[in-house]
Design an enzyme around this catalytic site. Structure first.
Site, PDB file in Angstrom:
ATOM      1  N   ARG B  52      96.479   8.079  -0.225  1.00 60.72           N
ATOM      2  CA  ARG B  52      97.264   7.502   0.853  1.00 60.72           C
ATOM      3  C   ARG B  52      96.775   8.078   2.161  1.00 60.72           C
ATOM      4  O   ARG B  52      96.931   9.281   2.392  1.00 60.72           O
ATOM      5  CB  ARG B  52      98.745   7.852   0.669  1.00 60.72           C
ATOM      6  N   ASP B  54      97.216   8.752   6.041  1.00 60.39           N
ATOM      7  CA  ASP B  54      98.395   8.839   6.907  1.00 60.39           C
ATOM      8  C   ASP B  54      98.322   7.860   8.071  1.00 60.39           C
ATOM      9  O   ASP B  54      97.258   7.308   8.357  1.00 60.39           O
ATOM     10  CB  ASP B  54      98.500  10.260   7.483  1.00 60.39           C
ATOM     11  N   TYR B 112      85.898  13.294   3.480  1.00 59.67           N
ATOM     12  CA  TYR B 112      86.569  12.981   4.743  1.00 59.67           C
ATOM     13  C   TYR B 112      85.718  13.493   5.887  1.00 59.67           C
ATOM     14  O   TYR B 112      85.099  14.553   5.775  1.00 59.67           O
ATOM     15  CB  TYR B 112      87.916  13.700   4.832  1.00 59.67           C
ATOM     16  N   ARG B 199      93.509  17.788   8.091  1.00 57.79           N
ATOM     17  CA  ARG B 199      93.861  17.954   9.501  1.00 57.79           C
ATOM     18  C   ARG B 199      94.309  19.381   9.818  1.00 57.79           C
ATOM     19  O   ARG B 199      94.027  19.902  10.902  1.00 57.79           O
ATOM     20  CB  ARG B 199      94.936  16.932   9.886  1.00 57.79           C
TER      21      ARG B 199
END
Lengths: 247, 247
Positions: B52, B54, B112, B199
């Protein structure tokens, strides 16, 4: 004592009504620059641009000049501008220049790039800066047509201003058409361009690429001097002013 | 007969509330996909995502699968999706796959990329996809700190979900930190990531780069298992899911 400054600007024109001030809106590039510089100097300021980009058109190398009375150094003015300008306008360079420098009168040539996306997938991350034609153009045909447009011609057929009273003669030095990945870039260099001229040239070349016109028909089109006979005006979002030449 | 399809997706997450459906909004990636596929098949459809993302996070290589009953070919489904999906979501690839393929359960690893802009000028054309830190980080210090994070660790300190009940142990295989032009890319590869983990790792590494923490302090931070001790959560807009690995 006022000092003249030359600036090079980059902007994402998406949300602006073009370079030039407009009544009843502060969403113009010139307006944003003048408002920040007026705030900095406490005086009215006039920013002179090398040309007027239309609503929605972008720039990577727009040139402007401005006469300012300030104690700040070049670096300080640059920093002040970039701090107070919105995130879609950036002053790339700023230098003191001769009082006589005029960004429009002294401009010798301009480079514009028009970007079409002709790949198979959607350009998710660059979609604000490209035009996606509905068909895939034949690039070779476009290149052949472009050759007819090179040189000094009356470009009245490619002028978007129906009330144009001045000469519509311009010199186009080169039109480079290159495909890289899914992007088709049309790079135009010339001494100056009429209103919408790059976008009408692009729309017309695309129509040649779609097979709706022949490359050879460019010759008659120039002779006809009628906007009604040229192609569509390619959308603003694909256009970017890349560079302005000076001595 | 239903057929299972594997899709690779690219999206600009700027205007979405993330991957997963949310009550009271249709602005989710999963929601957009399901709505187009339901319209295509006339039936309710469930799209299963590899993870998922964000709100505000982008993807260039998100993977999802969906079981569909349709007479359309793969190419036809792909075309239908790209035609009806908004311009900020693109299906890059779609293929029939084994019934047993599950994009989340079968995912072996993910890549990522977090992009910071650390150049002097404003990133006018890429501003929606980068985070601009207020200071320039020391990249060498960040690389040293990143070494402590490689391997299998309990990443509880880097977990954004305070109610996380399952294991917070994950394996991070590599963190590549590269500067190209004004862009600083942090590329993470691992078997899986906790909520906000990339993050928070990025925010913490940036704080090391700013001189607010030492590279060596990463060791204690992992041991502390407390989110309160880690750095800030870097903004969503700099993050992009690049790839999901399968056998």
């Amino acid at each position: 004592m006022k000092q003249n400054y030359k600036m090079v600007l980059a902007y994402d024109g998406s949300r602006y009504y073009g370079w030039e001030h407009q009544p009843n809106t502060d969403l113009t590039i010139q307006g944003k620059l003048e408002s920040v510089l007026s705030q900095m100097t406490g005086k009215d300021v006039e920013v002179i641009g090398a040309g007027r980009t239309d609503a929605g058109v972008h720039a990577k190398g727009m040139v402007a000049n401005v006469h300012l009375e300030t104690d700040k150094t070049e670096a300080e003015i640059l920093e002040y501008l970039n701090h107070y300008l919105p995130e879609d306008i950036c002053v790339m360079d700023l230098r003191a220049c001769s009082d006589r420098f005029h960004s429009r009168y002294n401009a010798l040539g301009k480079t514009y790039c028009y970007t079409c996306y002709v790949g198979d997938k959607k350009p998710v991350f660059t979609r604000r800066f490209v035009y996606i034609p509905e068909q895939k153009p034949d690039v070779e045909r476009m290149r052949k047509a472009a050759e007819y447009l090179i040189g000094t011609h009356d470009f009245a057929s490619f002028c978007g201003n129906p009330k144009m009273k001045k000469s519509t003669v311009r010199r186009v030095d080169s039109i480079r058409i290159e495909q890289k990945g899914g992007y088709l870039n049309l790079t135009y260099h010339g001494t100056g361009f009429l209103q919408y001229m790059v976008r009408i040239l692009t729309g017309t070349l695309l129509e040649v690429g779609f097979g709706l016109r022949t490359p050879e028909s460019m010759e008659e089109l120039l002779e006809a001097k009628s906007r009604l006979l040229a192609g569509f005006t390619a959308p603003a979002k694909g256009l970017c002013l890349m560079e302005v030449d000076y001595e």
